[in-house]
Design a protein around this motif. Structure first.
Motif, mmCIF file in Angstrom:
data_model
loop_
_atom_site.group_PDB
_atom_site.id
_atom_site.type_symbol
_atom_site.label_atom_id
_atom_site.label_comp_id
_atom_site.label_asym_id
_atom_site.label_seq_id
_atom_site.Cartn_x
_atom_site.Cartn_y
_atom_site.Cartn_z
ATOM 1 N N ASP A 1 29.423 26.846 32.799
ATOM 2 C CA ASP A 1 28.505 27.865 33.468
ATOM 3 C C ASP A 1 29.382 28.661 34.181
ATOM 4 O O ASP A 1 29.223 29.877 34.412
ATOM 5 C CB ASP A 1 27.501 27.214 34.226
ATOM 6 C CG ASP A 1 26.466 26.480 33.454
ATOM 7 O OD1 ASP A 1 26.023 27.073 32.305
ATOM 8 O OD2 ASP A 1 25.763 25.463 33.950
ATOM 9 N N ARG B 1 28.932 17.868 42.888
ATOM 10 C CA ARG B 1 28.798 18.484 41.363
ATOM 11 C C ARG B 1 27.353 17.687 41.181
ATOM 12 O O ARG B 1 26.791 16.662 42.166
ATOM 13 C CB ARG B 1 29.798 17.699 40.397
ATOM 14 C CG ARG B 1 30.060 16.501 40.575
ATOM 15 C CD ARG B 1 31.390 15.793 39.813
ATOM 16 N NE ARG B 1 32.582 16.660 39.976
ATOM 17 C CZ ARG B 1 33.180 15.927 40.906
ATOM 18 N NH1 ARG B 1 33.254 15.172 41.795
ATOM 19 N NH2 ARG B 1 34.528 16.778 41.360
ATOM 20 N N SER B 2 26.787 18.197 40.250
ATOM 21 C CA SER B 2 25.367 17.650 39.778
ATOM 22 C C SER B 2 25.081 17.995 38.045
ATOM 23 O O SER B 2 25.485 18.811 37.556
ATOM 24 C CB SER B 2 24.422 18.747 40.566
ATOM 25 O OG SER B 2 22.892 18.363 40.281
ATOM 26 N N ILE B 3 24.306 16.827 37.639
ATOM 27 C CA ILE B 3 24.110 16.833 36.462
ATOM 28 C C ILE B 3 22.649 17.271 36.479
ATOM 29 O O ILE B 3 22.193 17.844 35.190
ATOM 30 C CB ILE B 3 23.916 15.446 35.915
ATOM 31 C CG1 ILE B 3 23.094 14.385 36.512
ATOM 32 C CG2 ILE B 3 25.397 14.874 35.870
ATOM 33 C CD1 ILE B 3 22.585 13.218 36.041
ATOM 34 N N GLN C 1 27.516 23.736 35.732
ATOM 35 C CA GLN C 1 28.265 23.020 34.989
ATOM 36 C C GLN C 1 29.546 23.594 34.682
ATOM 37 O O GLN C 1 29.556 24.904 34.686
ATOM 38 C CB GLN C 1 27.257 22.703 33.756
ATOM 39 C CG GLN C 1 26.255 21.992 33.912
ATOM 40 C CD GLN C 1 26.445 20.711 34.732
ATOM 41 O OE1 GLN C 1 27.123 19.939 34.732
ATOM 42 N NE2 GLN C 1 25.284 20.465 35.605
ATOM 43 N N THR D 1 22.459 30.809 37.978
ATOM 44 C CA THR D 1 22.259 29.924 36.785
ATOM 45 C C THR D 1 20.733 29.439 36.398
ATOM 46 O O THR D 1 20.696 28.551 35.346
ATOM 47 C CB THR D 1 22.921 28.631 37.049
ATOM 48 O OG1 THR D 1 22.479 27.985 38.419
ATOM 49 C CG2 THR D 1 24.462 29.078 37.025
#
Length: 380
Positions: free
Chosen positions: A114, A17-19, A111, A53
Motif C-alpha cells: 500500500d 505496524r498493523s495486520i 501494508q 487506504t
C-alpha cells in the motif's frame, strides 16, 4: 460567536505496524470517542473521513459499517491539510443546519504494498514526472528545502535537532506516542543519513492509527465543560509557491486574516500544533504564522525551543508519535483539543486557553500544494 462546539477528541494508540485494515482503526477511534464522551452514537448525523487506504470504501461505507444515518458526509484525501479541511466544512455544515452532531475521523494502516503504491502514484505529477527520475519519496525534496533553509538562516543541523529533541521530551509523557525513548543530540546527529542533510530522526516515521473528533451545535452540547470553540479556520491552495523556493507556505497569506477573524494576536496563543513531517517545515510554518518573534530563527531554535518557552507539538508531534497517513493531518488538532479540554493527564499544560493548529500537505513537484490553520479556544 460560532454556533459550533468541539466536544472532544481521541487518538487510539498508534502502532509501528498493523495486520488490521484501516476500517478497523477508524472503527476503534469512533468507539473510543463515543465511550470517552459518553455520547449516543445514534445521535451522530454527520461523518467526515480522511484516509488514503480506506479505498475502495468511502465515508458513506464507513457510516454504514458504524450503523449511522447521516445527512452530511465528506471524504478528504488531502494529506496533511485534510483534518483542518474537514473541520472547516463540518463547522459550515453545522452552522447552516445540515447536521447537528458530526464525527470527523482520519486514519491509515499501510501494508508494504500500500505504501509503495501511494508513493509511486501520489498524484499524476509524482507518477509521470518524479518517479521516472528516481525520486521515490518526499525525503529527497525536503532535503533540498532544508539545504536552502539552512543557508538562508545560518542554521546548523543541531538547530533542527533542538526541535526533534524537544518533541521527543514531550512524547516521553504521551503514552500513545510510538517513539518515547530518550534521545540525545549525539543520537540525533549520528543517526543514519537519509538524504543530506536529513538524518533518520528528521523524517516522519510511518505508523498505523486513527483519530476522531466530535462537533455539535452549541444548542445540543448540554454542559460545555471540556468543550472547545473554533474561533477561526481557513485553508488555501497555494499554487504560487511552486514558483518560489518552497520556504513559505500558504499560511503566510491566510495568517493575518485568521488572527483577525479570531480577534487575537500571535502573542495571545498558549499552545501551538504545526504539521511536522520534517523539522524544516515546522520552522517554515511557525514563521508564516508569526510565531517565531523578532529575534529570528537562530535565537528561536537555540533559546526559545530548548528552554521550553513555547508549548510546541506537546504530543511529541508526528516525528515522535508517528504519522498514520492522513491521521497526521488530524494529530495536532486532536492534541490541541485535548489540551484545551484539560484531558492530557501528565502532559497537561498549566495554561491552555488558546491554540493555533496548522496543516500542510499534498506534495507536487517540490512543495506542498495546500495549507490550513485554525485557532481554537477553551470554553469557560
Amino acid at each position: 460567536m460560532s454556533a459550533t462546539l468541539i466536544r472532544g477528541s481521541v487518538e487510539v494508540p498508534y502502532a509501528r505496524r498493523s495486520i488490521e485494515p484501516t476500517a478497523h482503526w477508524l472503527g476503534r477511534a469512533f468507539e473510543a470517542l463515543m465511550q470517552e464522551l459518553d455520547f449516543d452514537a445514534a445521535r451522530v448525523d454527520g461523518l467526515g473521513v480522511a484516509s488514503f487506504t480506506l479505498r475502495p470504501d468511502r465515508a458513506i461505507d464507513m457510516a454504514w459499517r458504524l450503523g449511522l444515518r447521516v445527512s452530511w458526509f465528506m471524504d478528504d484525501g488531502n494529506g496533511g491539510a485534510s483534518g483542518l479541511n474537514l473541520l472547516q466544512h463540518a463547522v459550515a455544515a453545522i452552522e447552516t443546519g445540515q447536521a447537528r452532531h458530526i464525527v470527523l475521523m482520519a486514519g491509515d494502516a499501510f501494508q508494504p504494498a500500500d505504501f509503495q503504491a501511494l508513493q509511486d502514484n501520489y498524484n499524476v505529477t509524482t507518477r509521470d514526472l518524479l518517479r521516472p527520475l528516481g525520486i521515490a519519496n518526499p525525503n529527497t525534496l525536503f532535503a533540498l528545502a532544508t539545504q536552502k533553509h539552512m543557508h538562508r538562516h545560518g542554521l546548523r543541523r543541531s538547530d533542527y535537532g533542538e526541535l526533534v529533541l524537544s518533541q521527543r521530551r514531550h512524547a516521553a509523557r504521551n503514552p500513545n506516542a510510538v517513539y518515547r525513548a530518550q534521545m540525545t543530540m549525539d543520537d540525533y546527529l549520528n543517526a543514519p543519513q537519509v538524504a543530506s542533510p536529513l538524518g533518520l530522526y528528521d523524517c516522519v516515521p510511518v505508523v498505523a492509527g486513527a483519530n476522531a473528533i466530535l462537533l455539535s451545535h452549541a444548542d445540543e452540547a448540554g454542559s460545555h465543560h471540556g468543550c472547545v470553540r473554533v474561533r477561526a479556520v481557513r485553508g488555501l491552495h497555494n499554487h504560487d509557491q511552486h514558483q518560489g523556493d518552497g520556504l513559505q507556505t500558504g499560511l503566510a497569506e491566510i495568517a493575518p486574516r485568521l488572527f483577525a477573524d479570531a480577534g487575537l494576536r500571535p502573542s495571545d496563543i498558549d499552545l501551538v500544533s504545526v504539521y511536522d513531517d520534517y523539522p524544516v517545515m515546522t520552522l517554515v510554518q511557525l514563521q508564516d504564522l508569526g510565531l517565531v518573534g523578532d529575534a529570528g530563527l537562530q535565537r528561536f531554535v537555540r533559546e526559545t525551543v530548548p528552554e521550553g518557552r513555547i508549548a510546541l507539538n506537546t504530543s511529541g508531534g508526528q516525528l515522535s508519535a508517528g504519522q498514520a497517513g492522513t491521521a497526521g493531518g488530524m494529530h495536532g488538532l486532536t492534541e490541541a483539543i485535548r489540551q484545551l479540554g484539560g484531558r492530557c493527564a501528565e502532559r497537561q499544560l498549566p495554561r491552555a486557553r488558546t491554540a493555533v493548529v496548522s496543516g500542510y500537505g499534498m506534495v507536487e513537484y517540490r512543495y506542498g500544494m495546500c495549507a490550513a490553520a485554525t485557532i481554537l479556544e477553551a470554553v469557560a
